[in-house]
Design a protein around this motif. Structure first.
Motif, PDB file in Angstrom:
ATOM      1  N   THR A 151       0.862  -1.185   0.000  1.00 27.02           N
ATOM      2  CA  THR A 151       0.000   0.000   0.000  1.00 27.02           C
ATOM      3  C   THR A 151       0.893   1.228   0.000  1.00 27.02           C
ATOM      4  OG1 THR A 151      -1.726  -1.145   1.264  1.00 27.02           O
ATOM      5  CG2 THR A 151      -1.811   1.263   1.215  1.00 27.02           C
ATOM      6  N   ASP A 152       0.733   2.086  -0.993  1.00 27.98           N
ATOM      7  CA  ASP A 152       1.532   3.305  -1.118  1.00 27.98           C
ATOM      8  C   ASP A 152       0.760   4.504  -0.581  1.00 27.98           C
ATOM      9  OD1 ASP A 152       3.536   1.852  -2.374  1.00 27.98           O
ATOM     10  OD2 ASP A 152       2.844   2.351  -4.393  1.00 27.98           O
ATOM     11  N   TYR A 153       1.474   5.370   0.112  1.00 28.95           N
ATOM     12  CA  TYR A 153       0.897   6.611   0.630  1.00 28.95           C
ATOM     13  C   TYR A 153       1.594   7.778  -0.059  1.00 28.95           C
ATOM     14  CZ  TYR A 153      -0.962   3.691   4.420  1.00 28.95           C
ATOM     15  OH  TYR A 153      -1.623   2.727   5.155  1.00 28.95           O
ATOM     16  N   TYR A 154       0.831   8.559  -0.811  1.00 31.40           N
ATOM     17  CA  TYR A 154       1.386   9.682  -1.562  1.00 31.40           C
ATOM     18  C   TYR A 154       0.860  11.012  -1.013  1.00 31.40           C
ATOM     19  CZ  TYR A 154       2.949   6.427  -5.204  1.00 31.40           C
ATOM     20  OH  TYR A 154       3.576   5.418  -5.890  1.00 31.40           O
ATOM     21  N   ALA A 155       1.651  12.056  -1.177  1.00 31.09           N
ATOM     22  CA  ALA A 155       1.195  13.397  -0.813  1.00 31.09           C
ATOM     23  C   ALA A 155       0.118  13.840  -1.788  1.00 31.09           C
ATOM     24  CB  ALA A 155       2.364  14.378  -0.838  1.00 31.09           C
ATOM     25  N   SER A 156      -0.916  14.453  -1.261  1.00 27.78           N
ATOM     26  CA  SER A 156      -2.064  14.846  -2.086  1.00 27.78           C
ATOM     27  C   SER A 156      -1.948  16.263  -2.632  1.00 27.78           C
ATOM     28  CB  SER A 156      -3.347  14.738  -1.265  1.00 27.78           C
ATOM     29  OG  SER A 156      -3.327  15.684  -0.197  1.00 27.78           O
ATOM     30  N   GLY A 157      -0.972  17.023  -2.128  1.00 22.40           N
ATOM     31  CA  GLY A 157      -0.838  18.411  -2.550  1.00 22.40           C
ATOM     32  C   GLY A 157      -1.283  19.405  -1.505  1.00 22.40           C
ATOM     33  N   LYS A 158      -1.715  18.913  -0.338  1.00 23.98           N
ATOM     34  CA  LYS A 158      -2.125  19.812   0.731  1.00 23.98           C
ATOM     35  C   LYS A 158      -0.952  20.596   1.294  1.00 23.98           C
ATOM     36  CE  LYS A 158      -5.923  16.792   2.214  1.00 23.98           C
ATOM     37  NZ  LYS A 158      -6.461  15.972   3.335  1.00 23.98           N
ATOM     38  N   GLY A 159       0.253  20.187   0.954  1.00 24.21           N
ATOM     39  CA  GLY A 159       1.444  20.832   1.497  1.00 24.21           C
ATOM     40  C   GLY A 159       1.740  22.191   0.938  1.00 24.21           C
ATOM     41  N   ARG A 160       0.882  22.702   0.063  1.00 23.19           N
ATOM     42  CA  ARG A 160       1.187  23.997  -0.545  1.00 23.19           C
ATOM     43  C   ARG A 160       1.292  25.118   0.494  1.00 23.19           C
ATOM     44  NH1 ARG A 160      -4.035  22.592  -1.602  1.00 23.19           N
ATOM     45  NH2 ARG A 160      -5.674  24.021  -0.965  1.00 23.19           N
ATOM     46  N   LEU A 161       0.670  24.967   1.666  1.00 23.71           N
ATOM     47  CA  LEU A 161       0.753  26.009   2.685  1.00 23.71           C
ATOM     48  C   LEU A 161       2.147  26.086   3.298  1.00 23.71           C
ATOM     49  CD1 LEU A 161      -2.635  25.519   4.588  1.00 23.71           C
ATOM     50  CD2 LEU A 161      -2.030  27.361   3.022  1.00 23.71           C
ATOM     51  N   PHE A 162       2.859  24.937   3.364  1.00 21.17           N
ATOM     52  CA  PHE A 162       4.159  24.901   4.024  1.00 21.17           C
ATOM     53  C   PHE A 162       5.273  24.429   3.098  1.00 21.17           C
ATOM     54  CE2 PHE A 162       0.842  23.771   7.189  1.00 21.17           C
ATOM     55  CZ  PHE A 162       0.856  24.963   7.896  1.00 21.17           C
ATOM     56  N   ILE A 163       4.983  24.355   1.815  1.00 25.63           N
ATOM     57  CA  ILE A 163       5.940  23.799   0.879  1.00 25.63           C
ATOM     58  C   ILE A 163       7.181  24.669   0.745  1.00 25.63           C
ATOM     59  CG2 ILE A 163       5.127  24.897  -1.234  1.00 25.63           C
ATOM     60  CD1 ILE A 163       6.000  21.165  -0.758  1.00 25.63           C
ATOM     61  N   ASP A 164       7.075  25.948   1.042  1.00 23.05           N
ATOM     62  CA  ASP A 164       8.224  26.854   0.949  1.00 23.05           C
ATOM     63  C   ASP A 164       8.874  27.120   2.301  1.00 23.05           C
ATOM     64  OD1 ASP A 164       7.881  27.170  -1.821  1.00 23.05           O
ATOM     65  OD2 ASP A 164       6.350  28.714  -1.501  1.00 23.05           O
ATOM     66  N   THR A 165       8.426  26.429   3.321  1.00 27.73           N
ATOM     67  CA  THR A 165       8.987  26.614   4.661  1.00 27.73           C
ATOM     68  C   THR A 165      10.242  25.765   4.814  1.00 27.73           C
ATOM     69  OG1 THR A 165       6.758  26.983   5.562  1.00 27.73           O
ATOM     70  CG2 THR A 165       8.511  26.470   7.131  1.00 27.73           C
ATOM     71  N   ASP A 166      11.394  26.414   4.995  1.00 29.69           N
ATOM     72  CA  ASP A 166      12.638  25.676   5.233  1.00 29.69           C
ATOM     73  C   ASP A 166      12.488  24.871   6.528  1.00 29.69           C
ATOM     74  OD1 ASP A 166      13.941  26.703   2.967  1.00 29.69           O
ATOM     75  OD2 ASP A 166      14.464  28.527   4.058  1.00 29.69           O
TER      76      ASP A 166
END
Length: 539
Positions: free
Chosen positions: A280-295
């Protein structure tokens, strides 16, 4: 005729164990604690086989009376002992308490306490919780629960907690001794749901760097974490330190949910696979756009395990952030909770999980449970906690991330930047006060004696400044001397500042919980300092 057979006697628990497999499996009902679905059937043993015959013979012919329930309990434990270290049996009487960390709440009266001199002393009450609502206060001593005396009778704190817990909406009578009052104060408290928070602290370590500490992965973790992130973003957070040290894990869904907050859509977070569980694979859905640029810097240590290692593996294998600290525990097994017909349950390992590069980070467990859990002690003795060169991996366990970074499987997550244990503050004096727990005891006593004055501090920063101004270290040194640890000027030059910082942090925690404790304690934390240093170098 009397027949004795030592070999048979030794194997009897195993025979009983096998005998009871049929009844146990028939009683299973699946409960989803790891977020995995399970629609698979069970293989049932024939009701007329040898195992059932043996049980019948024991019940009908054994020389003494036997308890079938006791045989069942022992048999289940015996079966699981031959599996992995994380498969275990939970009796029905313990199941509610075992599930509380997963659920993220329990039903009780809402107090945080400490046991001092055989008396439970309330450190603080949950805001707007049952105890605060009826007027119970910090510093109150718990004397009676209903009609039972619980103070001065050497009762274990766990037994008192069981008396205070109960179904939501039920009442419990507590009798309190309050400073300044000679009479006991009686309160009827209505039990209610009390949150068990996953996020210990969230604050701005610098004007741009936020710090968040997460202690477990429960049903409420993702909401708590997202709220904390958003609060810090509103305060100017552009970079983050995520502290997963000593986080023992929890729900896989909470771990994958947190991971995808930092990853773009389509990135693999983790996959699971077992003998009876397809991949069973778990993939990111794209919800990370809020923190995707956070170092991002992620802190781990030898207490980081399971679901927390899933997050660390996802961040490291996707080259999303920098993992700092020491090698994690190494638990790459997935459990499902399987409920039995009598209200008890199994937490059974059903799969292994693998990081995005394909690593299984489960450490070996073929030498037995004792060796498995004592492996952390072996790390200490081998020097791994202080020397990165003491950590060795087999080349066959080597994997490569998309950016070309070398990572290893086979026993935990090795950080990108190793930070040894801080031994610079160790001294004979420091060791003696640690072994006797004197800093904690002093901090509690100090809080108790000066509570009225400390209550005037509106926030932890004001309290911290007050405590340093009062030079609590000198008071502690006098306290320690009365406890048999004499002042040592040479050792205090080595350890004094660390001792003072810890004492101040403990007193702050007594007044403001962990939200004040970690900002104070972390001022001398070398791993947090390394995280700030790493993020500061990123433009």
């Amino acid at each position: 005729m009397e027949i004795k057979n030592r070999k048979t006697d030794a194997l009897l628990p195993l025979i009983i164990s096998l005998t009871l497999v049929a009844g146990i499996l028939i009683g299973l009902k699946f409960a989803n604690v790891t977020g995995e679905s399970n629609n698979r059937g069970l293989f049932f043993y024939s009701p007329s086989n040898k195992m059932n015959q043996v049980l019948d013979l024991i019940v009908s012919s054994y020389v003494d009376n036997v308890s079938v329930n006791t045989l069942e309990e022992d048999a289940v434990k015996g079966m699981l002992k031959n599996l992995d270290p994380h498969s275990r049996y939970i009796p029905a009487t313990d199941l509610v308490a075992e599930n509380e960390p997963i659920e993220g709440n329990f039903s009780g009266i809402g107090v945080r306490f400490n046991m001092m001199n055989d008396t439970l002393v309330i450190i603080n009450t949950v805001p707007k919780g049952p105890s605060e609502k009826v007027g119970i206060m910090s510093g109150d001593r718990l004397i009676r629960v209903n009609d039972s005396l619980v103070a001065g009778v050497k009762m274990h704190s766990d037994d008192i907690v069981k008396m205070l817990k109960g179904k939501t909406g039920t009442k419990v009578k507590v009798s309190i001794q309050r400073n300044g009052s000679s009479e006991l104060l009686a309160f009827n408290v209505t039990r209610d749901k009390i949150p068990l928070y996953s996020v210990d602290a969230a604050y701005m370590a610098t004007p741009e760097i936020g710090y968040i500490k997460v202690n477990k992965f429960s049903k409420t973790t993702l909401r708590e974490f997202t709220d904390a992130c958003n609060q810090l973003k509103n305060k100017g957070m552009k970079k983050m330190i995520l502290d997963l040290r000593d986080n023992g894990g929890g729900l896989i869904d909470a771990a994958t949910g947190m991971s995808e907050l930092f990853l773009p859509a389509g990135k693999l977070i983790v996959y699971t696979e077992g003998n009876e569980r397809p991949r069973t694979d778990y993939y990111a859905s794209g919800k990370g756009r809020l923190f995707i640029d956070t170092d991002l810097v992620l802190l781990i240590n030898e207490g980081t395990a399971s679901a927390a290692e899933i997050v660390a593996g996802a961040i490291q294998d996707n080259d999303r952030g920098t993992v700092i600290g020491r090698r994690s525990f190494g638990k790459g097994l997935v459990q499902e909770q399987l409920e039995l017909s009598d209200g008890s349950a199994l937490r059974l390992t059903v799969a292994r999980y693998y990081t995005p590069t394909g690593r299984c980070i489960q450490k070996p467990y073929d030498r037995g449970d004792d060796e498995y859990f004592n492996e952390l002690s072996e790390r200490y003795s081998h020097g791994e906690m202080t020397q990165v060169d003491s950590v060795h991996f087999d080349d066959s366990l080597k994997y490569v991330t998309p950016n070309g970074k070398i990572v290893y499987g086979g026993g935990g997550i090795m950080p990108d930047i190793f930070v040894p244990m801080d031994t610079s503050v160790y001294s004979g004096y420091y060791d003696r006060i640690i072994r006797r727990g004197l800093m904690y005891r002093f901090s509690f006593d100090y809080t108790d004696k000066h509570r009225k004055e400390l209550n005037n501090c509106s926030d932890y920063q004001t309290l911290e400044a007050l405590l340093y101004k009062k030079n609590v270290l000198n008071e502690f040194i006098l306290f320690a001397a009365k406890q048999g640890v004499a002042r040592n000027e040479k050792d205090l030059r080595i350890s004094g500042s660390s001792i003072e910082n810890t004492i101040v942090a403990y007193i702050v925690r007594n007044m403001f919980d962990d939200s004040g404790f970690y900002p104070v304690l972390n001022q001398t934390d070398i791993m947090v300092k390394k995280g700030i240093e790493q993020l500061t170098t990123i433009n």
